[in-house]
Design a protein around this motif. Structure first.
Motif, PDB file in Angstrom:
ATOM      1  N   ILE A   1      37.853  17.422  53.981  1.00  0.00           N
ATOM      2  CA  ILE A   1      36.746  16.701  55.165  1.00  0.00           C
ATOM      3  C   ILE A   1      37.637  15.973  56.380  1.00  0.00           C
ATOM      4  O   ILE A   1      37.696  16.325  57.468  1.00  0.00           O
ATOM      5  N   ALA A   2      38.202  15.036  55.077  1.00  0.00           N
ATOM      6  CA  ALA A   2      38.747  14.210  56.020  1.00  0.00           C
ATOM      7  C   ALA A   2      40.080  14.262  56.517  1.00  0.00           C
ATOM      8  O   ALA A   2      40.673  14.156  57.536  1.00  0.00           O
ATOM      9  N   LEU A   3      40.860  14.877  55.722  1.00  0.00           N
ATOM     10  CA  LEU A   3      42.322  15.868  56.112  1.00  0.00           C
ATOM     11  C   LEU A   3      41.725  17.013  57.373  1.00  0.00           C
ATOM     12  O   LEU A   3      42.910  17.205  58.299  1.00  0.00           O
ATOM     13  N   ASP A   4      40.777  17.264  57.195  1.00  0.00           N
ATOM     14  CA  ASP A   4      40.341  18.982  58.535  1.00  0.00           C
ATOM     15  C   ASP A   4      39.955  17.790  59.659  1.00  0.00           C
ATOM     16  O   ASP A   4      41.212  18.249  60.631  1.00  0.00           O
ATOM     17  N   GLU A   5      39.673  17.402  59.395  1.00  0.00           N
ATOM     18  CA  GLU A   5      39.369  16.042  60.614  1.00  0.00           C
ATOM     19  C   GLU A   5      40.377  15.633  61.490  1.00  0.00           C
ATOM     20  O   GLU A   5      40.294  14.986  62.805  1.00  0.00           O
ATOM     21  N   ALA A   6      41.959  15.096  60.569  1.00  0.00           N
ATOM     22  CA  ALA A   6      42.503  14.521  61.207  1.00  0.00           C
ATOM     23  C   ALA A   6      43.842  15.369  61.316  1.00  0.00           C
ATOM     24  O   ALA A   6      44.767  14.682  61.773  1.00  0.00           O
ATOM     25  N   GLY A   7      43.473  16.467  61.609  1.00  0.00           N
ATOM     26  CA  GLY A   7      43.962  17.541  62.152  1.00  0.00           C
ATOM     27  C   GLY A   7      45.148  18.504  61.581  1.00  0.00           C
ATOM     28  O   GLY A   7      46.574  18.147  60.877  1.00  0.00           O
TER      29      GLY A   7
END
Length: 270
Positions: free
Chosen positions: A254-260
């Motif tokens: 989730i965090a990697l997706d949110e950070a693009g």
């Protein structure tokens, strides 16, 4: 049939004489029997107390005490019949032959018995530990003499023979109290590697179940043909290991997706 009083009197007289002659042996034999039974109970009780004080495994304590009890009873029985005047050499030979026959017919069971003794004495695991052995990952419920009873994560009871268990590789996940989850996340070469590392570390630092000591690690593990592979290694208490493993997978994605940051579809876990 008429009974001759004189003949009856002779038989009675001979029986009384034999009884008188034999009574010392009879009395001493039964005296040995009763004193021996009392002594065996006393010795067994003392041995049990000594083993308990020395913190021996309860299974081993009971087993050794039972073996000692029956060994002393057999010796007492041989002494009893020997005192009565019965020849014991043939009796001992019969016992030896029976023991050999039983031993040959129960070779597999004896192997499991020996394995159980090794497990109880050297304690590669104890009741309550989670272990991996013989292709099974489960929690130990009971260490018996011939088998070890375990419970898997999906609530299946497994009985593993102690012979195979003691001779194989055993991974004890509970012995150290802490465990590290080894995960791998793959990101594309177009991604900012430093930012990806910061994002992954931030996820680990925000999880209260992840231990601060030993510290969690995130580092580049491999440069493959299509991705940069990060090793993500959080530490957790044994009770929290499953939760930390799954939460790290979910929260890092989730965090990697949110950070693009583009994660590869073949993100792997170990």
């Amino acid at each position: 049939m008429d009974i001759n009083p004189e003949q009856f009197s002779n038989y009675a007289s001979r029986f009384i004489n034999i009884l008188i002659d034999y009574s010392p042996k009879l009395i001493s034999a039964f005296l040995i029997l009763f004193v021996g039974l009392y002594a065996i109970r006393l010795i067994n009780r003392i041995i049990r107390k000594i083993m308990v004080k020395r913190n021996l495994d309860p299974t081993l304590t009971k087993f050794l005490a039972d073996i000692l009890l029956w060994a002393l009873r057999i010796l007492l029985f041989v002494s009893f019949i020997s005192k009565l005047g019965i020849e014991t050499s043939s009796f001992v030979a019969i016992l030896g032959a029976m023991g050999l026959a039983v031993g040959l017919s129960l070779q597999g069971s004896l192997s499991n018995f020996a394995g159980g003794m090794l497990i109880i004495v050297f304690k590669p695991f104890k009741v309550g530990d989670t272990i991996e052995a013989q292709g099974v990952i489960a929690t130990v419920l009971e260490i018996q003499i011939f088998v070890t009873k375990m419970l898997t994560g999906n609530n299946q009871t497994v009985f593993v023979p102690n012979g195979a268990l003691s001779n194989g590789t055993i991974i004890n996940y509970s012995m150290q109290g802490e465990r590290r989850a080894d995960l791998t996340f793959s990101v594309s070469y177009d991604s900012d590697i430093k930012k990806a590392k910061e994002v992954l570390l931030d996820v680990l630092n925000k999880n209260p179940k992840v231990l601060k000591n030993p510290a969690a690690e995130v580092f580049v593990k491999n440069l493959s043909a299509a991705s940069v592979d990060f090793a993500v290694r959080p530490w957790a208490k044994n009770a929290n290991y499953g939760a930390v493993f799954s939460e790290t997978l979910e929260n890092c994605k989730i965090a990697l997706d949110e950070a693009g940051i583009d994660t590869q579809p073949y993100t792997i876990q170990k």
